[in-house]
Structures are given as structure tokens and as C-alpha cells.
Design a protein around this motif. Structure first.
Motif, PDB file in Angstrom:
ATOM      1  N   PRO A 124     -30.437  20.816  37.333  1.00 21.54           N
ATOM      2  CA  PRO A 124     -29.423  21.408  36.442  1.00 21.54           C
ATOM      3  C   PRO A 124     -29.441  20.727  35.076  1.00 21.54           C
ATOM      4  N   VAL A 125     -29.288  21.530  34.033  1.00 27.75           N
ATOM      5  CA  VAL A 125     -29.263  21.006  32.666  1.00 27.75           C
ATOM      6  C   VAL A 125     -28.125  21.667  31.906  1.00 27.75           C
ATOM      7  N   CYS A 126     -27.339  20.849  31.218  1.00 27.20           N
ATOM      8  CA  CYS A 126     -26.326  21.377  30.313  1.00 27.20           C
ATOM      9  C   CYS A 126     -26.893  21.326  28.897  1.00 27.20           C
ATOM     10  N   TYR A 127     -26.973  22.495  28.269  1.00 26.81           N
ATOM     11  CA  TYR A 127     -27.576  22.616  26.933  1.00 26.81           C
ATOM     12  C   TYR A 127     -26.512  22.675  25.837  1.00 26.81           C
ATOM     13  N   SER A 128     -25.274  22.300  26.132  1.00 27.26           N
ATOM     14  CA  SER A 128     -24.214  22.378  25.124  1.00 27.26           C
ATOM     15  C   SER A 128     -24.419  21.295  24.057  1.00 27.26           C
ATOM     16  N   ASN A 129     -23.763  21.474  22.915  1.00 35.56           N
ATOM     17  CA  ASN A 129     -23.917  20.537  21.803  1.00 35.56           C
ATOM     18  C   ASN A 129     -23.590  19.105  22.197  1.00 35.56           C
ATOM     19  N   ARG A 130     -22.642  18.968  23.087  1.00 40.91           N
ATOM     20  CA  ARG A 130     -22.225  17.627  23.522  1.00 40.91           C
ATOM     21  C   ARG A 130     -23.381  16.822  24.113  1.00 40.91           C
ATOM     22  N   PHE A 131     -24.288  17.529  24.775  1.00 41.04           N
ATOM     23  CA  PHE A 131     -25.393  16.856  25.459  1.00 41.04           C
ATOM     24  C   PHE A 131     -26.748  17.119  24.798  1.00 41.04           C
ATOM     25  N   ALA A 132     -26.750  17.841  23.696  1.00 40.91           N
ATOM     26  CA  ALA A 132     -28.009  18.251  23.069  1.00 40.91           C
ATOM     27  C   ALA A 132     -27.965  17.972  21.568  1.00 40.91           C
ATOM     28  N   PRO A 133     -28.014  16.694  21.177  1.00 45.18           N
ATOM     29  CA  PRO A 133     -27.822  16.359  19.760  1.00 45.18           C
ATOM     30  C   PRO A 133     -28.896  16.916  18.826  1.00 45.18           C
ATOM     31  N   ASP A 134     -30.062  17.251  19.365  1.00 48.09           N
ATOM     32  CA  ASP A 134     -31.155  17.733  18.510  1.00 48.09           C
ATOM     33  C   ASP A 134     -31.367  19.244  18.585  1.00 48.09           C
ATOM     34  N   LEU A 135     -30.606  19.915  19.425  1.00 51.62           N
ATOM     35  CA  LEU A 135     -30.926  21.304  19.735  1.00 51.62           C
ATOM     36  C   LEU A 135     -30.818  22.223  18.515  1.00 51.62           C
ATOM     37  N   LYS A 136     -29.795  22.053  17.707  1.00 46.87           N
ATOM     38  CA  LYS A 136     -29.626  22.940  16.560  1.00 46.87           C
ATOM     39  C   LYS A 136     -30.782  22.811  15.577  1.00 46.87           C
ATOM     40  N   GLU A 137     -31.157  21.583  15.246  1.00 50.42           N
ATOM     41  CA  GLU A 137     -32.266  21.358  14.320  1.00 50.42           C
ATOM     42  C   GLU A 137     -33.592  21.776  14.952  1.00 50.42           C
ATOM     43  N   TYR A 138     -33.737  21.494  16.238  1.00 47.73           N
ATOM     44  CA  TYR A 138     -34.943  21.903  16.962  1.00 47.73           C
ATOM     45  C   TYR A 138     -35.099  23.416  16.938  1.00 47.73           C
ATOM     46  N   ALA A 139     -34.007  24.148  17.182  1.00 44.32           N
ATOM     47  CA  ALA A 139     -34.056  25.613  17.172  1.00 44.32           C
ATOM     48  C   ALA A 139     -34.503  26.128  15.813  1.00 44.32           C
ATOM     49  N   SER A 140     -34.021  25.492  14.759  1.00 45.68           N
ATOM     50  CA  SER A 140     -34.426  25.888  13.410  1.00 45.68           C
ATOM     51  C   SER A 140     -35.924  25.686  13.197  1.00 45.68           C
ATOM     52  N   GLN A 141     -36.446  24.581  13.721  1.00 46.74           N
ATOM     53  CA  GLN A 141     -37.853  24.272  13.502  1.00 46.74           C
ATOM     54  C   GLN A 141     -38.790  25.166  14.318  1.00 46.74           C
ATOM     55  N   VAL A 142     -38.397  25.526  15.532  1.00 47.36           N
ATOM     56  CA  VAL A 142     -39.265  26.395  16.340  1.00 47.36           C
ATOM     57  C   VAL A 142     -38.967  27.874  16.114  1.00 47.36           C
TER      58      VAL A 142
END
Length: 230
Positions: free
Chosen positions: A94-112
Motif C-alpha cells: 500500500p502507498v499513500c500518494y497524498s501531499n503529506r507523504f509525497a514531498p516531490d510529487l508535484k514537481e516530479y509531475a511537472s517534470q514528467v
């Protein structure tokens, strides 16, 4: 049936290196792990595998006939194996992808150039074979990441990545089993503990096992973490 061409050469004074003439694949990984186990038991020595190599450590002494040893190893390697001969374990993590646990996700999404829902869908859609455990005790290096999610490691590594963080670096994804510095892009976190040094088998996984991620909510994360005393 799986069989591969190989070349055996001496490495240093005491070891032999087996190089497989094939690019990395899950079939080759399973073949390497089967041969590794067989040779380790037969020769009573330690073996280390890479993507397409086996290092037979400290198998040579002053009384060793190199030709006889190479023949013995070659005989084992030339026995074909079935893909099903290696007993992989599938772990659903199980993985929680919310902002609380995903500090790089927003910037990563922009890059990919994907939306966050697209990243979650893509990341959870595949099964990932474990090629190695390393870097940190119990850290699984996972292959089969979708090309759309490939992204070079951070130019400036993070000083602290939380235990359980699920991250992407280059063409691989992985899970940090302890708090650690690291250069991969953190896109989520799992509440599952991967490594416990007090157990007879400290690591939850072994090379050759398979991981499949599934998305959970923050409340699910807390519930699982509480049940695991994390």
C-alpha cells in the motif's frame, strides 16, 4: 526453458566471474538466482549476482585445479531451467500518494509532464521484480518502471527522506526502508515496515520477489501504521 551463453574468467587471486551474454530481464534474473543457489550449495562459497553476472567469491585456493573448477561450474550452468523453477513471492504494497507523504510529487509531475492521478495510475499498474537489495539494508531496487515515469535523480539530494518513502530515480523505483539522505524523487509512502534487524530474516523481501503497489488514503495509512506499531 531458459539457457544462456556465458563466459568464465578469473577475477583476482581467489574468485571467478561468470558473465552472461544476454541483456537484463526477469527470466535472466530468475536463472541467475537459481544458479547462484545451486553453486553456493555445491561449492560452499558465497556468490554475488549483478544484472547479468555471477561472482563466485573465494573459490580458488593453492590446491585448486582451475580447469576442473570451471568444468564443474559450466556443467551446472549448462543445465536448462524452467521459468517457473524460481519461487517468487508477490507482495502487494500500500502507498499513500497524498501531499503529506509525497514531498516531490508535484514537481516530479511537472517534470514528467503527467498529472498526479496519471502518475498514480501508471505507477500502480505494473508489477516490479526486485533485482537487488542494497544502498540501505532492505532497500529494493525495482525494475519495469513505465518509460513515462523515468526521470533522472535530483541534482541536489535530499538530506532526509522518511522511512517507507516510495521514490523514483532514473529508470527505477524503490522504497526507503529507513530514514536516510537520498537523491530519488519521493512520490508517496508506505506504512509497511521493510526491515527489522531483530528478526531472523530482517528484510521483508529478497531478490527475485515481485512488488505491486496500490493506492491508499491517509486514513488507511494511519490505520495500517497503527496495526503495525509504526
Amino acid at each position: 526453458m531458459c539457457q544462456y551463453n556465458f563466459h568464465i574468467s578469473r577475477l583476482g587471486d581467489y574468485s571467478l566471474l561468470i558473465q552472461i551474454e544476454s541483456p537484463p530481464s526477469q527470466d535472466l534474473l530468475n536463472w541467475l538466482l537459481i544458479k547462484k543457489a545451486t553453486l553456493s550449495k555445491l561449492l560452499n562459497v558465497e556468490l554475488v549476482h549483478t544484472y547479468n553476472e555471477l561472482l563466485v567469491k573465494k573459490c580458488i585456493s593453492k590446491d585448486t585445479s582451475i580447469d576442473a573448477l570451471v568444468h564443474q561450474i559450466s556443467t551446472v550452468l549448462n543445465i536448462p531451467v524452467l521459468n517457473s523453477d524460481y519461487n517468487s513471492v508477490l507482495y502487494k504494497i500500500p502507498v499513500c500518494y497524498s501531499n503529506r507523504f509525497a514531498p516531490d510529487l508535484k514537481e516530479y509531475a511537472s517534470q514528467v509532464k503527467c498529472t498526479i492521478p496519471e502518475i498514480i495510475e501508471i505507477h500502480t499498474s505494473r508489477e516490479y521484480p526486485i533485482y537487488f537489495l542494497g544502498f540501505l539494508p532492505g532497500f529494493p531496487y525495482l525494475e519495469n518502471l513505465d518509460d513515462r515515469l523515468h526521470l533522472d535523480r535530483k541534482s541536489v539530494p535530499s538530506r532526509s527522506i522518511a522511512k517507507g518513502s516510495v521514490a523514483i530515480g532514473g529508470t527505477q523505483t524503490g522504497i526507503y526502508p529507513q530514514d536516510s539522505p537520498g537523491g530519488w524523487h519521493v512520490i508517496g509512502r508506505t506504512p509497511i515496515s521493510l526491515f527489522d534487524a531483530t528478526k531472523a530474516t530482517p528484510s521483508l523481501f529478497k531478490a527475485g520477489d515481485i512488488i505491486k503497489f496500490y493506492a491508499i488514503s491517509e486514513s488507511d495509512f494511519e490505520e495500517i501504521a497503527t496495526s503495525n506499531n509504526l
